[in-house]
Write an enzyme that holds these catalytic residues in place. Sequence first.
Site, PDB file in Angstrom:
ATOM      1  N   LYS A  52       0.439  -1.230  -0.206  1.00 47.14           N
ATOM      2  CA  LYS A  52      -0.156   0.734  -0.075  1.00 47.14           C
ATOM      3  C   LYS A  52       0.581   0.955  -0.156  1.00 47.14           C
ATOM      4  O   LYS A  52       0.651   2.142  -1.184  1.00 47.14           O
ATOM      5  CB  LYS A  52      -0.919  -0.036   1.301  1.00 47.14           C
ATOM      6  CG  LYS A  52      -1.918  -0.848   1.351  1.00 47.14           C
ATOM      7  CD  LYS A  52      -2.483  -1.273   2.186  1.00 47.14           C
ATOM      8  CE  LYS A  52      -4.045  -2.495   2.271  1.00 47.14           C
ATOM      9  NZ  LYS A  52      -4.707  -3.262   3.399  1.00 47.14           N
ATOM     10  N   GLN A  96      -4.130  -1.639   9.910  1.00 44.83           N
ATOM     11  CA  GLN A  96      -4.021  -2.930   9.393  1.00 44.83           C
ATOM     12  C   GLN A  96      -4.962  -3.828  10.172  1.00 44.83           C
ATOM     13  O   GLN A  96      -4.081  -3.849  11.247  1.00 44.83           O
ATOM     14  CB  GLN A  96      -2.671  -2.829   8.538  1.00 44.83           C
ATOM     15  CG  GLN A  96      -2.093  -4.182   8.523  1.00 44.83           C
ATOM     16  CD  GLN A  96      -2.853  -4.669   6.516  1.00 44.83           C
ATOM     17  OE1 GLN A  96      -3.392  -3.503   5.685  1.00 44.83           O
ATOM     18  NE2 GLN A  96      -3.775  -5.391   6.702  1.00 44.83           N
ATOM     19  N   ASP A 119     -10.629   2.526   4.450  1.00 47.45           N
ATOM     20  CA  ASP A 119     -11.720   1.599   4.129  1.00 47.45           C
ATOM     21  C   ASP A 119     -13.002   0.935   4.977  1.00 47.45           C
ATOM     22  O   ASP A 119     -13.490   0.004   4.477  1.00 47.45           O
ATOM     23  CB  ASP A 119     -10.595   0.353   5.563  1.00 47.45           C
ATOM     24  CG  ASP A 119     -10.005  -0.003   4.862  1.00 47.45           C
ATOM     25  OD1 ASP A 119      -9.156  -0.897   3.860  1.00 47.45           O
ATOM     26  OD2 ASP A 119      -9.126  -1.238   5.875  1.00 47.45           O
TER      27      ASP A 119
END
Length: 287
Positions: A52, A96, A119
Amino acid sequence: VNQRPNVIDGRAVAALVRDHVADEVQRMEQPPGLATILVGEDPASAIYVRNKRRVCVELGMRDLHRHLPATTRQHELEELVLSLSGDPAVTGILVQLPLPAHLDARAVIQCIHPDKDVDGLTGESVARLASGRAGLRPCTPTGVMRLLDEYDIPVDGTDAVVVGRSDLVGRPMAQMLLERDATVTSCHKGTRDLRAATRRADILIVAAGAPGLIGRDDVKPGVTVIDVGINRVGDRIVGDVEYEAVAPLAHWISPVPGGVGPMTIAMLMANTVDAARLQGTAAPEYA
Ligand code: NAD
């Protein structure tokens, strides 16, 4: 029966999305900044975060990574996320997952400002999607919708079946299809007759994490199959669909690897640009 199935090329579509994002970033007064947060040393998570960050830099955005030790306390992590939420230099925040077991991920996620929630996991983002409002949405199902659109695969009026109902993939996927006027069936571990459901599908999205779950007897000819699964079997990466068996029956099918996988990071980058727009730090797309 289609002998030469049409294969959905996720790598090509992801490249298009990344090019578009890079153009958008170029036109901004200042580049968006993406804060990825990794807690601990989980090797798979470390690889995901590294990828990412790499793409973020490639597209001209600022990499604002934070790596915290596995021993990080709940309040320390929440304080970090709250401070990033209030920091105008930070456009997007990604924690994460999974976090080490002693940490409460839901409480940490709730510290992300909804306009920085790249997200799409905060309660506010979930509510916005559920009620059909604009907002930041989970990257993988957004990527699936983008693949369907890029290949002009009609959604409205179809019977769409989603296998899996996770917060990150299956549930938002079903909501996005519903928003686009598909008749949606959500399947999961409790589904009594999975085959009866999947055989009705015009569009079948499989996100279960179960290799070989869908075979040739589980689909109807002419189906569009999107395989979200990523499973390591020996030294191979496979999806949830028996590709060789199902592909000859399918109108469209996405392979693993090379299907949905490359879309997820691309949509994360697109979400970061969208986040900048929500925060009023970028011009609206069609201004
Ligand atoms: P998850 O484990 O959180 O959820 C799996 C879901 O599938 C659950 O709702 C469960 O009820 C359902 N399920 C599992 N086995 C089933 C069965 N035999 N029959 C019916 N339903 C079943 O997983 P997730 O995070 O949603 O991920 C799903 C898969 O997608 C995994 O393989 C994961 O690696 C992959 N994934 C891929 C991407 C990508 O970028 N392509 C992104 C996220 C996840």
